[in-house]
Design a protein around this motif. Structure first.
Motif, mmCIF file in Angstrom:
data_model
loop_
_atom_site.group_PDB
_atom_site.id
_atom_site.type_symbol
_atom_site.label_atom_id
_atom_site.label_comp_id
_atom_site.label_asym_id
_atom_site.label_seq_id
_atom_site.Cartn_x
_atom_site.Cartn_y
_atom_site.Cartn_z
ATOM 1 N N LEU A 9 0.830 -1.206 0.000
ATOM 2 C CA LEU A 9 0.000 0.000 0.000
ATOM 3 C C LEU A 9 0.861 1.252 0.000
ATOM 4 O O LEU A 9 1.967 1.248 0.524
ATOM 5 C CB LEU A 9 -0.866 0.040 1.273
ATOM 6 N N GLU A 12 -1.360 6.677 1.581
ATOM 7 C CA GLU A 12 -2.740 7.111 1.316
ATOM 8 C C GLU A 12 -3.690 5.913 1.274
ATOM 9 O O GLU A 12 -4.786 5.945 1.828
ATOM 10 C CB GLU A 12 -2.755 7.853 -0.032
ATOM 11 N N GLY A 13 -3.243 4.846 0.635
ATOM 12 C CA GLY A 13 -4.054 3.633 0.546
ATOM 13 C C GLY A 13 -4.282 3.010 1.906
ATOM 14 O O GLY A 13 -5.381 2.538 2.213
ATOM 15 N N LYS A 16 -6.953 4.967 3.759
ATOM 16 C CA LYS A 16 -8.295 4.673 3.240
ATOM 17 C C LYS A 16 -8.841 3.363 3.790
ATOM 18 O O LYS A 16 -10.004 3.268 4.170
ATOM 19 C CB LYS A 16 -8.287 4.611 1.703
ATOM 20 N N LEU A 17 -7.990 2.319 3.806
ATOM 21 C CA LEU A 17 -8.427 1.020 4.317
ATOM 22 C C LEU A 17 -8.739 1.095 5.809
ATOM 23 O O LEU A 17 -9.724 0.526 6.273
ATOM 24 C CB LEU A 17 -7.382 -0.061 4.050
ATOM 25 N N GLU A 114 -5.513 -1.133 -3.677
ATOM 26 C CA GLU A 114 -5.953 0.255 -3.833
ATOM 27 C C GLU A 114 -6.023 0.708 -5.287
ATOM 28 O O GLU A 114 -6.063 1.897 -5.568
ATOM 29 C CB GLU A 114 -5.079 1.199 -2.999
ATOM 30 N N SER A 115 -6.069 -0.266 -6.206
ATOM 31 C CA SER A 115 -6.158 0.148 -7.604
ATOM 32 C C SER A 115 -7.533 0.763 -7.852
ATOM 33 O O SER A 115 -8.530 0.357 -7.273
ATOM 34 C CB SER A 115 -5.913 -1.033 -8.544
ATOM 35 N N ASN A 116 -7.553 1.792 -8.673
ATOM 36 C CA ASN A 116 -8.785 2.478 -9.025
ATOM 37 C C ASN A 116 -8.579 3.093 -10.407
ATOM 38 O O ASN A 116 -8.100 4.220 -10.520
ATOM 39 C CB ASN A 116 -9.113 3.555 -7.982
ATOM 40 N N ARG A 121 -5.122 4.962 -11.030
ATOM 41 C CA ARG A 121 -4.292 4.202 -10.081
ATOM 42 C C ARG A 121 -4.426 2.740 -10.495
ATOM 43 O O ARG A 121 -5.470 2.145 -10.285
ATOM 44 C CB ARG A 121 -4.775 4.421 -8.645
ATOM 45 N N SER A 123 -3.129 -1.329 -10.795
ATOM 46 C CA SER A 123 -2.487 -2.374 -10.012
ATOM 47 C C SER A 123 -1.193 -2.832 -10.667
ATOM 48 O O SER A 123 -1.095 -2.907 -11.893
ATOM 49 C CB SER A 123 -3.450 -3.560 -9.898
#
Length: 159
Positions: A9, A12-13, A16-17, A114-116, A121, A123
């Motif tokens: 991660l 930032e990731g 978020k989690l 945290e891929s988006n 973002r 993976s």
């Protein structure tokens, strides 16, 4: 015992989690418990869709909490100063030129947790992410996608 997969991660990731986990534990658990209690108060639960929905949501929430706790337990946070600007790795912001269409795109390579894609973002396990890992500025990479092969030139690697 199977070893659990490391979750890579960004800071930032991780935040978020942690926030999602906290929200599920403090807010969602209470909400769904209230819904179940309310549904039971309606009487016969054998034909009570409210009750079934609430129980399903509860199962989903508990499953997600377990997943998040496992991810956080196995988290390895990539610090910004660990991100190499010479070679593409997790945490890199990569500026690419699509050689066929002459478009310039920018992706941040992140762990799958945290891929988006809508925020660019991607993976490290995605086709583009895999193709870019370990490459340098100026390299041309071929990415196999369902539609064929995309060729990208790496214009820049940033933190």
């Amino acid at each position: 015992m199977m070893s659990e997969k490391e979750t890579i991660l960004t800071a930032e990731g991780l935040k978020k989690l942690e926030q999602e986990l906290e929200h599920l534990k403090s807010v969602k658990r209470k909400e769904v418990a209230e819904r179940i209690k309310l549904a039971i108060s309606y009487g016969d639960i054998s034909e009570n869709s409210e009750y079934d929905d609430a129980k399903n949501e509860q199962a989903f929430i508990e499953g997600r909490i377990i997943t998040l706790e496992k991810m956080l337990r196995n988290a390895r946070v990539i610090q910004n100063d660990e991100v190499d600007t010479e070679i593409v790795g997790i945490g890199s912001r990569v500026i690419l030129k699509d050689l066929e269409f002459d478009d310039v795109v920018e992706y941040t390579i992140v762990g799958s947790a945290e891929s988006n894609p809508s925020e660019n973002r991607i993976s490290n396990e995605s086709p583009v992410g895999q193709a870019l890992l370990g490459k340098r500025k100026g390299d041309v990479v071929d990415v196999n996608v369902p539609a064929g092969v995309i060729q990208y030139e790496i214009l820049d690697i940033q933190r």
